[in-house]
Each structure stands twice: as structure tokens, then as C-alpha cells.
Design a protein around this motif. Structure first.
Motif, mmCIF file in Angstrom:
data_model
loop_
_atom_site.group_PDB
_atom_site.id
_atom_site.type_symbol
_atom_site.label_atom_id
_atom_site.label_comp_id
_atom_site.label_asym_id
_atom_site.label_seq_id
_atom_site.Cartn_x
_atom_site.Cartn_y
_atom_site.Cartn_z
ATOM 1 N N ASP A 56 0.843 -1.177 -0.086
ATOM 2 C CA ASP A 56 0.055 0.055 -0.015
ATOM 3 C C ASP A 56 0.842 1.238 -0.114
ATOM 4 O O ASP A 56 0.460 2.276 -0.692
ATOM 5 C CB ASP A 56 -0.855 0.020 1.348
ATOM 6 C CG ASP A 56 -2.054 -1.024 1.230
ATOM 7 O OD1 ASP A 56 -2.055 -1.725 2.239
ATOM 8 O OD2 ASP A 56 -2.418 -1.383 0.102
ATOM 9 N N LEU A 58 3.823 1.615 -1.286
ATOM 10 C CA LEU A 58 4.577 1.764 -2.523
ATOM 11 C C LEU A 58 3.625 2.165 -3.567
ATOM 12 O O LEU A 58 3.767 3.042 -4.226
ATOM 13 C CB LEU A 58 4.816 0.180 -2.865
ATOM 14 C CG LEU A 58 6.379 -0.173 -2.654
ATOM 15 C CD1 LEU A 58 6.822 -1.631 -3.197
ATOM 16 C CD2 LEU A 58 7.271 0.921 -3.378
ATOM 17 N N SER A 59 2.210 1.626 -3.255
ATOM 18 C CA SER A 59 1.156 2.032 -4.527
ATOM 19 C C SER A 59 0.957 3.625 -4.233
ATOM 20 O O SER A 59 0.846 4.238 -5.027
ATOM 21 C CB SER A 59 -0.245 1.333 -3.992
ATOM 22 O OG SER A 59 0.033 -0.040 -4.315
ATOM 23 N N LYS A 61 3.185 5.802 -3.093
ATOM 24 C CA LYS A 61 4.323 6.287 -3.603
ATOM 25 C C LYS A 61 4.441 6.256 -5.187
ATOM 26 O O LYS A 61 4.860 7.233 -5.716
ATOM 27 C CB LYS A 61 5.542 5.418 -3.371
ATOM 28 C CG LYS A 61 5.982 5.775 -1.837
ATOM 29 C CD LYS A 61 7.560 5.105 -1.595
ATOM 30 C CE LYS A 61 8.052 5.503 -0.262
ATOM 31 N NZ LYS A 61 9.110 4.978 0.371
ATOM 32 N N VAL A 62 3.844 5.318 -5.715
ATOM 33 C CA VAL A 62 3.784 5.513 -7.031
ATOM 34 C C VAL A 62 2.849 6.247 -7.690
ATOM 35 O O VAL A 62 3.132 7.207 -8.608
ATOM 36 C CB VAL A 62 3.308 4.138 -7.731
ATOM 37 C CG1 VAL A 62 2.902 4.028 -9.373
ATOM 38 C CG2 VAL A 62 4.159 2.871 -7.348
ATOM 39 N N VAL A 89 9.216 7.113 -11.160
ATOM 40 C CA VAL A 89 7.937 6.428 -11.580
ATOM 41 C C VAL A 89 8.121 5.083 -11.992
ATOM 42 O O VAL A 89 7.635 4.217 -11.316
ATOM 43 C CB VAL A 89 7.107 7.215 -12.800
ATOM 44 C CG1 VAL A 89 6.069 6.400 -12.916
ATOM 45 C CG2 VAL A 89 6.842 8.515 -11.940
ATOM 46 N N GLU A 90 9.272 4.723 -12.960
ATOM 47 C CA GLU A 90 9.485 3.729 -13.517
ATOM 48 C C GLU A 90 9.942 2.633 -12.408
ATOM 49 O O GLU A 90 9.573 1.698 -12.238
ATOM 50 C CB GLU A 90 10.651 3.716 -14.405
ATOM 51 C CG GLU A 90 11.235 2.458 -15.262
ATOM 52 C CD GLU A 90 10.008 1.498 -15.494
ATOM 53 O OE1 GLU A 90 9.157 1.850 -16.137
ATOM 54 O OE2 GLU A 90 10.388 0.304 -15.268
ATOM 55 N N GLU A 91 10.998 3.196 -11.633
ATOM 56 C CA GLU A 91 11.678 2.498 -10.427
ATOM 57 C C GLU A 91 10.608 2.185 -9.456
ATOM 58 O O GLU A 91 10.534 0.776 -9.092
ATOM 59 C CB GLU A 91 12.655 3.303 -9.841
ATOM 60 C CG GLU A 91 13.745 2.364 -8.910
ATOM 61 C CD GLU A 91 14.416 3.592 -8.096
ATOM 62 O OE1 GLU A 91 14.490 4.718 -8.565
ATOM 63 O OE2 GLU A 91 14.821 3.056 -7.169
ATOM 64 N N LEU A 92 9.656 2.906 -9.016
ATOM 65 C CA LEU A 92 8.884 2.656 -7.955
ATOM 66 C C LEU A 92 7.681 1.613 -8.733
ATOM 67 O O LEU A 92 7.274 0.668 -7.690
ATOM 68 C CB LEU A 92 7.906 3.948 -7.718
ATOM 69 C CG LEU A 92 8.905 4.720 -6.643
ATOM 70 C CD1 LEU A 92 8.178 6.331 -6.458
ATOM 71 C CD2 LEU A 92 9.044 3.898 -5.262
ATOM 72 N N SER A 93 7.265 1.779 -9.958
ATOM 73 C CA SER A 93 6.346 0.718 -10.573
ATOM 74 C C SER A 93 6.714 -0.654 -10.277
ATOM 75 O O SER A 93 6.252 -1.555 -10.202
ATOM 76 C CB SER A 93 5.833 1.211 -11.931
ATOM 77 O OG SER A 93 5.577 2.429 -11.912
ATOM 78 N N ALA A 94 8.217 -0.650 -10.898
ATOM 79 C CA ALA A 94 8.740 -1.936 -10.894
ATOM 80 C C ALA A 94 9.018 -2.456 -9.443
ATOM 81 O O ALA A 94 8.469 -3.936 -9.098
ATOM 82 C CB ALA A 94 10.363 -1.780 -11.191
ATOM 83 N N ALA A 96 6.928 -1.970 -6.919
ATOM 84 C CA ALA A 96 5.359 -2.370 -6.524
ATOM 85 C C ALA A 96 5.012 -3.646 -7.215
ATOM 86 O O ALA A 96 4.524 -4.451 -6.521
ATOM 87 C CB ALA A 96 4.450 -1.083 -7.151
ATOM 88 N N HIS A 98 7.057 -5.907 -8.090
ATOM 89 C CA HIS A 98 7.856 -6.995 -7.308
ATOM 90 C C HIS A 98 7.442 -7.305 -6.157
ATOM 91 O O HIS A 98 7.135 -8.464 -5.693
ATOM 92 C CB HIS A 98 9.352 -6.541 -7.416
ATOM 93 C CG HIS A 98 10.124 -6.651 -8.359
ATOM 94 N ND1 HIS A 98 11.249 -5.730 -8.507
ATOM 95 C CD2 HIS A 98 9.832 -7.635 -9.470
ATOM 96 C CE1 HIS A 98 11.757 -6.082 -9.887
ATOM 97 N NE2 HIS A 98 10.897 -6.902 -10.474
ATOM 98 N N LYS A 100 4.305 -6.991 -5.060
ATOM 99 C CA LYS A 100 2.902 -7.661 -5.214
ATOM 100 C C LYS A 100 3.004 -9.283 -5.591
ATOM 101 O O LYS A 100 2.667 -10.061 -5.096
ATOM 102 C CB LYS A 100 2.249 -7.208 -6.548
ATOM 103 C CG LYS A 100 0.797 -6.423 -6.037
ATOM 104 C CD LYS A 100 0.007 -6.241 -6.959
ATOM 105 C CE LYS A 100 0.237 -4.596 -7.654
ATOM 106 N NZ LYS A 100 -0.463 -4.048 -8.972
#
Lengths: 127, 398
Positions: A56, A58-59, A61-62, A89-94, A96, A98, A100
Motif C-alpha cells: 500500500d 508503495l502504491s 508512492k507510485v 516512476v518507473e523504479e517505483l512501479s517496478a 510495486a 515485485h 505484489k
């Protein structure tokens, strides 16, 4: 030495996230007063919860980073800040996705048995 | 050679026992008298014996340590790779019996805030400490344990270091394994995962659309913003790779969702200990559709191609697969027709693919070629170890 260092890093995180959930600590304290020998097991339970909270956070943060990136890029689309913001954004999406995946396939019993194969719940009868 | 090293370590560890025992007791007696110490001593001598570690480099965009390729690779060697127990829970490192996989993001010299201030991406070499990377990879290769920093992807900060002990196979995965020339020299084998822009876009949509805040525009903007740095710093590494796995959209059917893939395994010729995989006849150009009378495939089918080509001025052999596997017998049929896949028994590739049937790419060329590369790396490792054992024997003979 590495193990001790690991413990000192993780414990502040656990206490920090435990304090966020203010209603929970009071029932734990009462039971501790009545039966102080139960303190170990309650701490184990406390430790389990923060792991679920990470996705959550992380989401959020994204989402936040996407908003920042869109703001940074509205001013100047070619600047370093814009590019760095989208990279974040890309780093945080990756991270998040992982997290999940890690949570998706973690089975609490399997995780417990990996570390404690000799306990009654984890005994296997192969022969 | 193994026996002699046991003795030398023995003598060092038996400082407390008086040395005269050495003269009139035989060597055997020494072994018995030290009891438990013998076993510990042999354990130390084993790692000292294989004092050179085999280093593999894998270049992949935004995916580190936990990626599917790494799990397939470590599974070929046996055992599951897991994060180090008792350490930082946000560590990017994976350890199994024979392999240790580290993420090169750990060598970021600027953390997330630092990069934001300077306006650089993680792809930019300025954000990475290549000197430290070179020193530590060199040390691990020579059998010296190092304290490697940890880059925490959740917080974006650089955490206190963790100890990395030299394993038999050391894999460095990240954005820049082949960027620095000194690190490139240390690699025994290198792989580059080249995803075409259309497939990358489709995969990122699948990954991010479920995430709150993301939309098609934001995903597109993110890819485009990183493209200049990616093309300038990451993409050129593919010319140095010994094997490139190129993932492209299929040519069999019109598909813009990236579900059916065309995967090319580009293998450099003349690499020591590496014999490229081939189809039917090495060096010829082959086009093969396995579906026919003996094998019935489902839509859209499977198509293979093999042939020699030139890639950035090097001679390479390219094995290509377009389509998807639907059934077990398709997979085993294909495996039985490929040559030089370095399997230890018939059906090993199929077995490995089935073991991880839930991994993405298990039904197409990505999973197949990743598994084959894993087997090639195992073969490379065994050849290197065999050559090291042979070299001192040659020296004693001469």
C-alpha cells in the motif's frame, strides 16, 4: 555481525508502523500485564503485520511520483528534472509489481515451515 | 590436489597441538587427532580450492535479482535462490547453493533524492560508482568476501552493506554490467536482454495498468522520457554481449498485445567454452515449421529459423522461435531436434520449463531460450572448472 546489524535496521521499522495503528497496542498491553510470559508470541504477531503494509505504501508512492512527474514535465518537457521524475516512476512501479508478486505467492504456512521444519505443523511423512 | 590443500590447512589450524606429533605420527594420525577440526578444515579448503569464481553478467532494464531469468538460471544449477536470511529484508541479492545474484543498482552513487536534485536517471553512468563495482567484482572473482552496499528500492536510499561471500557462480544483473571496460574483462559470459519497444510497451501496460495513478499516457511518457538515456548508455552494451535474447512482436499473426512473441537467440561465434545451439546443421540456414504430420500444433503455431549472421561486426549464429507452445509434446519434439543444448539427459529443457510453468514466458521462446542459456552457462562453468583442474596436473607432469 551482519545478522545483528540486520536486526537493528528492521526493528525501528516495525515499531514505527506499529505506532501508526494506535488502537492495536492497548489490548496487547493489557494481556501483557495479566500474563507476562505471553509477550514473545504477541511480538511475533506484531512482526507479521508490517509486511502486508508495504505494497500500500508503495502504491501511494507510485501515485505520488506520477503526479510529481506530470508537474515537473508541464514546466519543461526536456529538462533533467522531468526525465529523472519519470525514471523514479518507473523504479517505483517496478518495485510495486515485485512486491505484489512476492506477496501473491507467499503462503504463511510455507514460509514458517521453511524456517522451522522440525515443528509439529511442518512434519512430513515421506516413508 | 585436493588432498594436499587439506594438509596445509590442517597444519595451520593445529597451532595448539605441539608440532613434534607431526614427526613420528603419520599424516593419518594427524587427521584422526583433530576430529571435528578436520571437517571444518576440509570445508575451508574446499572454497579455497576453487578460488576463482565464474562471473556472469546480465543486462536487463528495470528488473533486478528477482526476475524470471535469474530464477530459471539458478534452478538449472539446482536449489531455489532466496534473499540472504537474517539480513536486510529489502536486499536485492539472491543466494542459492552454487550461485549468488547481485543487483548492480546497489552500486548507485546517487540515491533517489540525489538523482532528483541533479536531474539524472538511474541509467546515466554518473549515478553509478563503477570503480567500486570493478573492485568488488574483482575481489569476489578472486575469492575474497566483500561488503557490498544495498540500494533499497522501496525507500530509495543506500542502506548499510551486506557481506557477499564468493560463490561458485557469481551473477551480476542490472543496467550496466558491460558498460565499464574493466568490469567487462572480468565477465566470463555476458547476456543482454533486448526487448523491442512494442513488446516493452505491451509488458509495461500489463504490469502497471492495475496500479492506481497509472494511465496509458503516463506509461508512454515514462518510456519516452527514459528512451534517450537508454539508447545512449544501455543499448550499446549489446554489441559486447556473448548472447543476446531479442524479443520482438510475432510475424505469424497481427498481434499488438504482445501475447505471441518472436524471440531470437543471437550467439557470438568464437567465445571460449561456448558452443552455439544449432538446428540440424551447424552453419546452414534453416527454416523449420515443426507442425505437420507428426506434430499437430494449435493456433498460431510454431516457426523456427536458424542461420549465420553478422551482428555489430561479429560473426553470430541466430536461433529464432516465433509462436507459442501449447502442449508438452510440442516442447519435447522441439527439444529433440535442437543440437548443442548441453543437456545432461534427454528432456532436461522440457523438465526445466515444466518446473516453472507458472513463470511468464513459459510457453514461448523467452522461457525456452532463457532455459537453454542457463544450461549453456552450466556447461561453461563445468568446462572452466575442468580446465583449472587440468592445468596444475599439466604443470606437475612437466
Amino acid at each position: 555481525m551482519a545478522a545483528i546489524a540486520g536486526v537493528s535496521i528492521t526493528t525501528p521499522k516495525i515499531f514505527a508502523s506499529a505506532s501508526v495503528r494506535s488502537p492495536k497496542p492497548s489490548p496487547i498491553k493489557l494481556s501483557l500485564l495479566n500474563s507476562p510470559w505471553k509477550s514473545c508470541t504477541t511480538h511475533l504477531r506484531m512482526y507479521v503485520r508490517p509486511v502486508a503494509a508495504a505494497p500500500d505504501k508503495l502504491s501511494d508512492k507510485v501515485e505520488e511520483s506520477i503526479k510529481n512527474a506530470q508537474e515537473a514535465c508541464s514546466e519543461d518537457p526536456v529538462s533533467g528534472e522531468c526525465v529523472a521524475a519519470w525514471d523514479e516512476v518507473e523504479e517505483l512501479s517496478a518495485a510495486a509489481s515485485h512486491a505484489k508478486d512476492k506477496n501473491k505467492d507467499s503462503d504463511p504456512l510455507e514460509n514458517y515451515c521453511k524456517d522451522n521444519p522440525e515443528t509439529d505443523e511442518c512434519r512430513t511423512y515421506d516413508n | 590436489m585436493a588432498v594436499s590443500t587439506v594438509y596445509t590447512v590442517q597444519i595451520q589450524s593445529l597451532n595448539s597441538i605441539s608440532t613434534p606429533s607431526k614427526s613420528h605420527l603419520g599424516f593419518n594420525q594427524l587427521l584422526y587427532s583433530s576430529g571435528k577440526k578436520t571437517r571444518r578444515a576440509t570445508h575451508i579448503s574446499c572454497s579455497a580450492d576453487n578460488d576463482k569464481t565464474v562471473v556472469i553478467g546480465l543486462a536487463a532494464d528495470s528488473g533486478c535479482g528477482k526476475s524470471t531469468f535469474m530464477r530459471r538460471l539458478t534452478s538449472v544449477f539446482g536449489g531455489a535462490a532466496e534473499p540472504p536470511k537474517g539480513g536486510n529484508p529489502d536486499s536485492n541479492t539472491l543466494i542459492s547453493d552454487m550461485t549468488t545474484v547481485i543487483c548492480l543498482d546497489d552500486y548507485h552513487s546517487l540515491d533517489r533524492n540525489g538523482r532528483k536534485e541533479k536531474g539524472v536517471t538511474a541509467l546515466d553512468p554518473k549515478a553509478n560508482d563503477f570503480d567500486l563495482m570493478y573492485e568488488q567484482v574483482k575481489a569476489v572473482k578472486e575469492g575474497i568476501a566483500v561488503d557490498k552496499p544495498i540500494y533499497n528500492h522501496v525507500t530509495g536510499l543506500i542502506d548499510p552493506p551486506e557481506l557477499i561471500k564468493p560463490p561458485k557462480i557469481f551473477v551480476i544483473e542490472g543496467l550496466h554490467p558491460m558498460y565499464d571496460a574493466r568490469v567487462r574483462e572480468l565477465l566470463d559470459f555476458s547476456i543482454y536482454l533486448d526487448i523491442s519497444p512494442e513488446v516493452k510497451f505491451a509488458w509495461k501496460i500489463q504490469r502497471d495498468m492495475a496500479e492506481r495513478g497509472h494511465s496509458l499516457e503516463s506509461i508512454k511518457a515514462s518510456i519516452e522520457a527514459r528512451k534517450p538515456d537508454f539508447d545512449a548508455y544501455i543499448d550499446p552494451q549489446k554489441q559486447y554481449a556473448d548472447a543476446v535474447i531479442e524479443v520482438l512482436p510475432t510475424q505469424l499473426i497481427p498481434d499488438d498485445e504482445g501475447k505471441v512473441l518472436r524471440v531470437r537467440l543471437i550467439m557470438k561465434e568464437g567465445v571460449k567454452y561456448f558452443n552455439p545451439v544449432y538446428l540440424f546443421d551447424e552453419g546452414s540456414t534453416i527454416s523449420w515449421v515443426p507442425c505437420g504430420r507428426k506434430l499437430t500444433c494449435s493456433y498460431p503455431g510454431i516457426k523456427f529459423a536458424y542461420g549465420p549472421e553478422t551482428y555489430f561486426g561479429h560473426e553470430v549464429s541466430v536461433l529464432e522461435m516465433d509462436g507459442q507452445f501449447d502442449r508438452l509434446d510440442e516442447l519435447i519434439y522441439v527439444e529433440s531436434h535442437l543440437s548443442n543444448i548441453s543437456t545432461k539427459f534427454y528432456g532436461e529443457v522440457t523438465q526445466q520449463m515444466l518446473k516453472h510453468a507458472d513463470f511468464p514466458g513459459s510457453n514461448n521462446g523467452t522461457g525456452l531460450f532463457q532455459t537453454i542459456v542457463g544450461l549453456k552457462i552450466r556447461d561453461l562453468y563445468e568446462q572452466i572448472v575442468a580446465s583449472k583442474v587440468a592445468a596444475p596436473l599439466e604443470a606437475t607432469k612437466a
